[in-house]
Design a protein around this motif. Sequence first.
Motif, PDB file in Angstrom:
ATOM      1  N   ASN A  19      50.767  25.591  39.915  1.00 59.22           N
ATOM      2  CA  ASN A  19      51.096  26.839  39.214  1.00 59.22           C
ATOM      3  C   ASN A  19      49.848  27.445  38.573  1.00 59.22           C
ATOM      4  O   ASN A  19      49.686  27.470  37.354  1.00 59.22           O
TER       5      ASN A  19
ATOM      6  N   THR B 295      48.643  30.797  39.185  1.00 59.41           N
ATOM      7  CA  THR B 295      48.858  32.187  38.775  1.00 59.41           C
ATOM      8  C   THR B 295      50.055  32.773  39.520  1.00 59.41           C
ATOM      9  O   THR B 295      50.482  32.231  40.551  1.00 59.41           O
ATOM     10  N   ASN B 296      50.631  33.861  38.984  1.00 66.02           N
ATOM     11  CA  ASN B 296      51.705  34.633  39.631  1.00 66.02           C
ATOM     12  C   ASN B 296      53.011  33.878  39.820  1.00 66.02           C
ATOM     13  O   ASN B 296      53.868  34.339  40.589  1.00 66.02           O
ATOM     14  N   VAL B 297      53.184  32.747  39.165  1.00 63.78           N
ATOM     15  CA  VAL B 297      54.437  32.004  39.277  1.00 63.78           C
ATOM     16  C   VAL B 297      54.923  31.652  37.877  1.00 63.78           C
ATOM     17  O   VAL B 297      54.217  31.840  36.882  1.00 63.78           O
TER      18      VAL B 297
ATOM     19  N   SER C  46      52.740  29.839  34.961  1.00 65.81           N
ATOM     20  CA  SER C  46      51.390  29.724  35.521  1.00 65.81           C
ATOM     21  C   SER C  46      50.384  29.476  34.400  1.00 65.81           C
ATOM     22  O   SER C  46      50.549  29.935  33.272  1.00 65.81           O
TER      23      SER C  46
ATOM     24  N   ASP D 216      52.054  33.557  47.872  1.00 62.55           N
ATOM     25  CA  ASP D 216      52.834  33.417  46.641  1.00 62.55           C
ATOM     26  C   ASP D 216      51.995  33.698  45.401  1.00 62.55           C
ATOM     27  O   ASP D 216      52.457  34.337  44.453  1.00 62.55           O
ATOM     28  N   GLN D 217      50.775  33.215  45.387  1.00 61.32           N
ATOM     29  CA  GLN D 217      49.885  33.374  44.234  1.00 61.32           C
ATOM     30  C   GLN D 217      48.752  34.332  44.626  1.00 61.32           C
ATOM     31  O   GLN D 217      47.591  33.967  44.717  1.00 61.32           O
TER      32      GLN D 217
ATOM     33  N   ASP E 274      46.391  32.635  34.524  1.00 58.94           N
ATOM     34  CA  ASP E 274      46.389  34.074  34.815  1.00 58.94           C
ATOM     35  C   ASP E 274      45.209  34.784  34.131  1.00 58.94           C
ATOM     36  O   ASP E 274      44.417  35.476  34.782  1.00 58.94           O
TER      37      ASP E 274
ATOM     38  N   SER F 192      47.072  36.693  43.351  1.00 57.59           N
ATOM     39  CA  SER F 192      45.898  37.019  42.531  1.00 57.59           C
ATOM     40  C   SER F 192      44.688  36.169  42.900  1.00 57.59           C
ATOM     41  O   SER F 192      43.550  36.575  42.665  1.00 57.59           O
TER      42      SER F 192
END
Length: 252
Positions: A73, A75-77, A80, A119-120, A83, A122
């Motif tokens: 995890n 970023t973007n979950v 996370s 999924d992530q 970020d 970024s």
Amino acid sequence: MASNAHKVGIFSRDGRDNYNWLYLLLLSGFFKSVVTEVHPIYIANNNFHQFMNNVTQCTFAILYHSRKRGRLNVTNVTDSLYDMELEHLSTILGKKRVIVVMDDVENSSPEEKKRILQDQYSIGQLACDLFLFSEQEKRSCNMYASDPIWSERPTSNLLHDEYNSVVKKRKEMKEIVAGHKDQHSRDDPRGSQPLIRSTSYLNSPTDIVEISEPRAPNVCKLSNKNFFLIIIASIVVLIICLIVALTVKPIH
């Protein structure tokens, strides 16, 4: 020592014990021409100001995360962990000087990498590349040991594929640190194809638009079409001339 060699910071909420193998790898002779210093930097939950100060002491950053924490995890979950940190690293150092390492993963294949980048997203927008390392890959080159020293051959006959994989990733990482690696050509699994490629992002940073090369026009079809247009235009002009001739009174 190369003039463009970097001071590399390994930024993580994990303790150095988890990535000591990476720390020692970057200090090895293989990276000597592109790395001058390596700094393990712990990211505390309540001291972002210190994190920002640490970033200014580096010229290249590796954001490290281990699956041993339970999830990948970054970023973007949900929940996370990085970020703000990933965005700040990219803003200060630039995308080309930031990579993300996910360690101790069960699946380190290119397909799994692509899934994570979708999924992530970024990571693809803010970092130059993502590297996945499995325990088996690290075992294959002796980097999983308590005293990790790179092995120039697989540690087991059963780990040839894992060894080849980690050798390739080590080479790619060095090329990125040196600033010599073309991200898009590396990730295109098809090699050279007669396609015009646009790398504009669509729904995710891994989407690539592929536009086939334009075909040569069919000369015969174009010629026939133009011929009929000329015939029709000539008939129209002739009709207009006849109408004018019939309607105009002669001058006496």
